[in-house]
Design a protein around this motif. Structure first.
Motif, short mmCIF file in Angstrom:
data_model
loop_
_atom_site.label_atom_id
_atom_site.label_comp_id
_atom_site.label_asym_id
_atom_site.label_seq_id
_atom_site.Cartn_x
_atom_site.Cartn_y
_atom_site.Cartn_z
N TYR A 188 -0.10 11.84 -9.59
CA TYR A 188 -1.17 11.88 -10.60
C TYR A 188 -1.66 13.31 -10.78
N ALA A 189 -1.59 13.81 -12.00
CA ALA A 189 -2.11 15.14 -12.31
C ALA A 189 -3.62 15.03 -12.52
N ALA A 190 -4.37 15.52 -11.56
CA ALA A 190 -5.81 15.28 -11.54
C ALA A 190 -6.63 16.41 -12.15
N GLY A 191 -5.95 17.40 -12.73
CA GLY A 191 -6.67 18.59 -13.18
C GLY A 191 -6.89 18.70 -14.67
N TRP A 192 -6.76 17.60 -15.41
CA TRP A 192 -7.02 17.72 -16.86
C TRP A 192 -7.87 16.57 -17.39
N GLY A 193 -8.77 16.09 -16.54
CA GLY A 193 -9.78 15.13 -16.98
C GLY A 193 -9.27 13.70 -17.05
N GLU A 194 -10.07 12.85 -17.70
CA GLU A 194 -9.71 11.44 -17.88
C GLU A 194 -8.55 11.35 -18.85
N THR A 195 -7.46 10.73 -18.41
CA THR A 195 -6.23 10.70 -19.20
C THR A 195 -5.68 9.28 -19.24
N PRO A 196 -4.65 9.01 -20.05
CA PRO A 196 -4.04 7.68 -20.05
C PRO A 196 -3.45 7.29 -18.70
N PHE A 197 -3.25 8.27 -17.81
CA PHE A 197 -2.61 8.00 -16.53
C PHE A 197 -3.60 7.68 -15.41
N THR A 198 -4.87 7.91 -15.69
CA THR A 198 -5.90 7.63 -14.68
C THR A 198 -5.91 6.15 -14.34
N ALA A 199 -5.88 5.29 -15.35
CA ALA A 199 -5.94 3.84 -15.10
C ALA A 199 -4.71 3.36 -14.34
N ILE A 200 -3.55 3.92 -14.65
CA ILE A 200 -2.33 3.55 -13.93
C ILE A 200 -2.45 3.91 -12.47
N TYR A 201 -2.91 5.11 -12.20
CA TYR A 201 -3.08 5.59 -10.83
C TYR A 201 -4.09 4.72 -10.07
N GLU A 202 -5.19 4.39 -10.72
CA GLU A 202 -6.21 3.58 -10.05
C GLU A 202 -5.68 2.19 -9.72
N ARG A 203 -4.89 1.61 -10.61
CA ARG A 203 -4.32 0.29 -10.33
C ARG A 203 -3.36 0.33 -9.14
N LEU A 204 -2.60 1.39 -9.04
CA LEU A 204 -1.62 1.49 -7.96
C LEU A 204 -2.27 1.66 -6.60
N LYS A 205 -3.52 2.07 -6.57
CA LYS A 205 -4.20 2.24 -5.29
C LYS A 205 -4.29 0.94 -4.50
#
Length: 238
Positions: A188-205
């Protein structure tokens, strides 16, 4: 002696194999075999851009690479849009894949297309961009919007080419095959704010079968933090 690994690194939308230069070179220097294919209609293959180029075309690009280069036990990496591509590839030829690495990438459920996974503002932006170009292509997103470091923005912008819009509209199967692989990593690239990939990353946790890593940079991890991505790819092969 380090065991040789075969890596296939698939670029995201608007990009080409060129974006992995800083990752491929050090992996090869360590003795690994690295392929950085460019998908049909992009980069040095932009002369093949046509209305009929879709997600299936790009999945076939990679499946055919694996077949004709006789590649097995592959670490298959996909950035951004290429999460769709490597999911489809894994669904078709899971026996050739050792592990998958999704780099700030879309991770579709069975039968999802890419637009299904983006927030409404992104959907509208993609649709508007395509509609201005006959509904067929989308010009590149400026690298500044993707959080690319200032030093490399001019280079990335000069290298990116238009994306066939049909690639974002086609659904893909293969998630089940991905989940059956022995090793799966999400970066997860965490350095450019809220992105479409944030939700994917959070679900995978909540899924302990996935290895999760963060890169404190913009979307183009292979450009901004290639050394980190090299280390993560080596980890995915272990």
């Amino acid at each position: 002696m380090t065991k040789k690994t075969t890596y296939v690194l698939v670029h995201g939308g608007w990009h080409g194999g060129w974006c992995y230069k800083r990752v491929a070179a050090p992996l090869r220097a360590r003795g690994h075999e690295v392929y950085t294919p460019t998908l049909t209609g992009l980069g040095e293959r932009s002369h093949l851009l046509a209305a009929g180029v879709n997600l299936s075309t790009h999945v076939a690009d990679i499946v055919n690479l694996l077949r004709w280069e006789e590649l097995t036990d592959v670490v298959l990496c996909g950035h951004s849009y290429a999460g769709m591509v490597i999911t489809g590839v894994t669904g078709l030829v899971p026996e050739r894949i050792r592990s998958v690495v999704y780099v700030d990438a879309y991770l579709p459920e069975e039968g999802q297309n890419m637009l299904d996974m983006v927030p409404e503002p992104f959907q509208k932006s993609f649709q508007a961009s395509a509609s201005k170009n006959g509904g067929l292509i989308m010009p590149p997103i400026p690298s500044e919007i993707l959080g690319v470091n200032p030093r490399d923005r001019a280079w990335v912008d000069a290298q990116c080419t238009s994306q066939p819009y049909a690639t974002f509209l086609e659904c893909v199967a293969g998630r089940g095959a991905v989940e059956r692989l022995g090793k799966r990593m999400y970066v997860y690239a965490a350095g450019w704010g809220e992105t479409p990939f944030t939700a994917i990353y959070e679900r995978l946790k909540s899924n302990p079968s996935w290895t999760l890593r963060e890169a404190p940079c913009g979307h183009d991890v292979m450009v901004d933090m290639p050394e980190l991505l090299v280390e993560l790819l080596l980890e995915a092969a272990a």
